[in-house]
Write an enzyme that holds these catalytic residues in place. Structure first.
Site, short mmCIF file in Angstrom:
data_model
loop_
_atom_site.label_atom_id
_atom_site.label_comp_id
_atom_site.label_asym_id
_atom_site.label_seq_id
_atom_site.Cartn_x
_atom_site.Cartn_y
_atom_site.Cartn_z
CB SER A 520 -0.92 0.02 1.22
OG SER A 520 -0.15 0.10 2.41
N GLY A 521 0.29 2.35 -0.36
CA GLY A 521 1.05 3.59 -0.40
C GLY A 521 0.15 4.75 -0.76
N GLY A 522 0.78 5.88 -1.09
CA GLY A 522 0.03 7.08 -1.34
C GLY A 522 -0.89 7.01 -2.54
CG PHE A 523 0.24 6.82 -6.49
CD1 PHE A 523 -0.34 7.86 -7.19
CD2 PHE A 523 1.61 6.86 -6.29
CE1 PHE A 523 0.40 8.90 -7.69
CE2 PHE A 523 2.38 7.89 -6.79
CZ PHE A 523 1.76 8.92 -7.49
N GLY A 524 -2.42 4.19 -3.59
CA GLY A 524 -3.44 3.18 -3.38
C GLY A 524 -2.84 1.86 -2.94
CB VAL A 526 -0.07 -3.32 -4.52
CG1 VAL A 526 0.38 -4.24 -5.65
CG2 VAL A 526 0.42 -1.90 -4.77
CE LYS A 540 1.28 0.98 -8.14
NZ LYS A 540 1.83 0.76 -6.79
CG ASP A 635 8.80 8.13 -3.16
OD1 ASP A 635 9.61 8.35 -2.24
OD2 ASP A 635 7.67 7.63 -2.98
#
Length: 871
Positions: A520-524, A526, A540, A635
């Protein structure tokens, strides 16, 4: 001795009278002109082996302008000219006296001469390298042409810092043109009228090591070099195939060209810039340059609101005759009889850029377009502006206008505007009653029409609201194709280069209703998925982005999907239905680097770490220099480095910032990346470049060496000795506090104690030389000044051993000591106030990236997932 001098005098008299050329030397008093010699080229002196000749020459087909030149005989290329800005006629003369060389025209008027010399001239020599040299009676050099270059450098010649090459106007007119090649302390740059448009260090073929200052540029049999430390250190290197003779020439076209001459045939080996549209005046003033992919030649036209000038076909002027282009800081138009009332701006449209924008800093940040234009209006040297919507950056075009170029980046939001002077329309005097009547009747007409216009607009708005509601219910998108999972119209538009389109129901089935989340992360988030062909994928599910139109989304996906490299995670497909946006990647079975490096599983062996570092460096080098469109990752961190079989490293999440909406981009560009990996320039509003990724890569290298986070609490397995840095190091395993590893690495580098930096879990399975290699590369990558960091191509070379290790510049690493003090302060607060380790870690980790060069920039605590891309 007297007999020898008599022999020289007789020989010289014979040469002068007969008009024959000499070999290698001539002596005072000697006179030459184009008409005095039998050689039709006006040659009067040859080097020992006949490689070069000195001539009174008229280049090209013209018959009026003659110059004293040194010519490479085999190629007939002029490598130097004396009186390039003061040509003479065919009967003008070059005279060699004890005072030096002088050139005069037929009427005796002075044109050019060597500067005053410290002693009398005994002879003039043309060396086998192509230099004219004046020598005294002790055979000491008084003057040589190599010290006064024109537009060319040859093997054996040095071009030092402060000396420039200047282009000629044309092949037949050797007078000084508008282009310059200058050697700076860190680079070789091309300029047009003082504006930079190319740098050698940015070329994909250049290997860069900026740990020392450049002293001069030189050619040799193996390539082009920028050297420092008395020629003992290579700063920038361009390797070329071996050749006994080559020249580097600043062509009148504005390109810097290196050529060799196998079998007397000229062969171009290196050209900068390669893209001719980056040449400032390739299409004339305000001419729009676009690449013709079919013919590989630039195509010139005029941008919107402009047309070709009737006076100069290579320039463009405003389409509306009521607008004229001002001359920088020239007030003659005020008295020209034109009734000029105001300054206006003509837009150049989207998708265009200016050659100087990538090399100049904005004059203002965070302003609006109106303020940017006002700055230009108040400055007579300003002829136009480029404005970036997202950052509010204002770039000004000063003193001279060059060509406009089609933008090469799809996400470029710079808008260009050319300053114009608006002429007043002629006033109507003398009883034009109809015109006056129309002016008076306008308010009455407006009163009658405005209610009907307002009613019509309300009807139109109501219709569109009704249609939008209906489309939302039926699931039909604004581009005219279905957005439901059962859609059969996803191919209603076509964008070249798109990866596979998946329907939402296919990915829902592949992931078992998005059951197994693997990241998971800032874009959504996985999810792990299995396609019908049994291949594993990572899906993703983008949830944090605003919903873009499908066409825009797919255009960006086409760019990302066309980036292929063995060290980049492959984008296999995508889905864009309704509000759903999903990306389908190849599955990496060993997960992200942070899990293997910081987790509790088997320890990564040293060679595995080196291979991961090398693979990551190769992937970044490709993004920066190998792609058709340069991509800055922004990043780089262990979470975005994924591992496959045999710990093969691949970079993920490159190019995802392209998927942000404009509103999100304005926030995203303010703080991109993850704390602990952010380069200093993010926090000082400095320009972001590929060197930002280099900094983050250096931080990852430190973590590969130590096996722990750079900004982490001190633990028993990573205890360190007490020192004087104020960083709270302690050998006590029970002590509480924080260790900032990059500072500790700098201190151990200064002491030469590299083995102490290695992950203790390796238990001696690595030697000092191996650790030193990665530590030195990492320290060079995190230099505070971006210009001092190597590019990723050079990093790959150092890791592979093909390029010598650079020496870190301690002065550019002292900011790490400031970070260490912030860590010490956080430790002191923890010890006195009894704060929790979690709160301490947050405070110190914020300190890790919020203080640059002694200037405190306090940032609120934000989790890495909030500001970082998805895993």
């Amino acid at each position: 001795m007297e007999s020898f001098l008599l022999f020289l005098t007789v020989s010289l008299s014979w040469v002068v009278v007969s008009g024959l050329s000499s070999s290698e030397f001539i002596y005072p008093n000697f006179t030459a002109s184009n008409l005095r010699f039998i050689d039709s080229s006006g040659s009067f002196l040859f080097s020992r082996n006949g490689t070069f000749k000195a001539s009174m020459l008229n280049p090209g087909t013209q018959q009026t302008n003659f110059y004293l030149c040194v010519v490479h005989v085999a190629s007939n290329i002029i490598i130097w000219s004396a009186n390039h800005d003061a040509p003479i006629s065919n009967s003008g003369e070059m005279s060699l006296t004890v005072n030096g060389i002088a050139i005069t025209d037929r009427d005796g008027s002075f044109k050019w001469a060597t500067p005053p010399l410290k002693s009398s001239v005994s002879l003039l020599q043309l060396t086998e390298m192509g230099s004219l040299v004046l020598l005294d009676q002790l055979n000491e050099t008084l003057w040589e042409s190599f010290d006064y270059p024109t537009d060319t450098v040859v093997i054996g010649q040095h071009l030092p810092v402060g000396i420039v090459l200047s282009s000629a106007v044309s092949n037949s007119d050797l007078s000084t043109g508008d282009y310059r090649l200058a050697i700076t302390a860190s680079d070789a740059i091309l300029q047009w009228r003082g504006m930079t448009y190319w740098k050698l260090s940015m070329d994909i073929n250049a290997y860069v090591n900026l740990n020392y200052a450049v002293e001069y540029m030189a050619l040799n049999q193996t390539g082009l070099w920028l050297l420092g430390k008395n020629g003992s250190v290579v700063i920038i290197q361009v390797n070329l195939f071996p050749s006994d003779f080559r020249i580097a020439k600043l062509d009148d076209s504005g390109q810097f060209i290196v050529s060799s001459f196998p079998a007397a045939a000229q062969k171009q080996e290196f050209v900068g810039p390669v893209d001719e549209c980056q040449i400032p005046f390739i299409c004339g003033r305000i001419g729009l340059c676009a690449d013709d992919t079919a013919s590989d030649t630039p195509v010139c036209s005029c941008p919107s609101n402009f047309r070709a000038s009737s006076q100069n076909t290579k320039s463009c002027v405003p389409s509306d005759d009521l607008n004229s282009l001002p001359v920088a800081c020239n007030s003659t138009y005020i008295n020209s009889g034109l009734n000029l009332s105001s300054v206006s701006y003509l837009g150049l449209g989207y998708g265009v850029d200016y050659f100087a924008n990538d090399f100049a800093m904005p004059v203002k940040y965070g302003v609006n377009l109106s303020t940017c234009q006002d700055l230009c209006s108040a400055d007579c040297s300003c002829l136009g502006v480029f404005f970036e919507n997202l950052s509010g950056s204002c770039y000004v075009l000063e003193n001279a206008l060059g060509s406009i170029m089609s933008s090469t980046t799809s996400d470029d939001d710079r808008l260009g505007f050319i300053k114009t002077l608006v002429k007043d329309s002629p006033a109507n005097f003398g009883g034009n009653n109809s015109s006056s009547s129309q002016t008076q009747d306008f308010p009455l007409v407006a009163l009658v029409l405005l209610p009907f216009t307002g009613f019509f607009l309300l009807v139109v708005m109501g219709f569109f609201w009704w249609r939008r509601s209906r489309l939302a219910k039926t699931g039909t998108g604004k581009l005219g194709y279905q957005t439901s999972p059962s859609s059969g119209n996803l191919d209603a538009f076509s964008i070249p280069g798109l990866p596979i389109r998946f329907e939402y129901k296919e990915l829902d089935a592949a992931t078992d209703n998005f059951k197994t989340q693997i990241g998971s992360g800032g874009f959504g988030a996985v999810f792990k998925g299995t396609l019908p062909d049994k291949s594993l994928v990572a899906v993703k599910k983008i949830t944090s982005l605003g919903v873009q139109g499908k066409n825009e989304f797919c255009t960006e996906i086409a760019v990302i999907g066309n980036v292929h490299h063995v060290n980049l995670v492959k984008l296999k497909g995508f889905c864009a239905e309704g509000r759903q946006r999903l990306l389908v990647y190849e599955y990496m079975n060993r997960g992200s680097l942070d899990r293997s490096l910081f987790g509790n599983g088997p320890v990564l062996e040293w060679q595995e770490r080196v291979e991961i570092a090398l693979g990551t460096a190769r992937g970044l080098a490709y993004l920066h220099r190998g792609c058709q469109q340069k991509i800055i990752h922004c990043d780089v961190k262990p979470e975005n480095i994924l591992l496959h079989d045999h710990f093969h490293a691949k970079i993920s999440d490159f190019g995802l910032s392209k998927l942000l909406t404009p509103e999100q981009s304005s926030l995203f560009t303010t703080m991109r990346g993850t704390r602990g990996y952010l380069a200093p320039e993010w926090l000082t509003n400095s320009a972001i470049s590929d060197k930002t990724d280099v900094y983050s890569f250096g931080m990852v290298l430190f973590e590969l060496v130590s096996g722990r986070k750079n900004c982490s609490p001190r633990t028993q397995s990573h205890s360190m000795d007490k020192d004087n840095s104020g960083c709270g190091h302690s050998s006590s395993s029970s002590g509480r506090g924080l260790v900032y590893f990059p500072l500790y690495a700098l201190e151990m580098h200064e002491l030469g104690r590299y083995l102490e930096l290695a992950d203790p879990r390796l238990e001696g399975r690595v030697n000092s030389e191996e650790v030193e290699k990665l530590v030195r590369v990492a320290l060079c990558c995190v230099h505070e000044e971006p210009a001092l960091r190597p590019n990723m191509v050079s990093v790959v070379g150092m890791l592979e051993g093909d390029f010598p290790l650079s020496e870190p510049i301690v002065e550019s690493l002292n900011f790490l000591r400031f970070y260490g003090r912030r860590f010490a302060e956080a430790s002191t607060i923890e010890e006195t106030n009894g704060q929790s380790d979690t709160m301490l870690y947050q405070q110190a980790n914020t300190a890790c990236t919020s203080s640059i060069s002694g200037s405190n920039v306090i940032l609120s605590y934000v989790s890495s997932q909030q500001i970082s891309g998805a895993r």
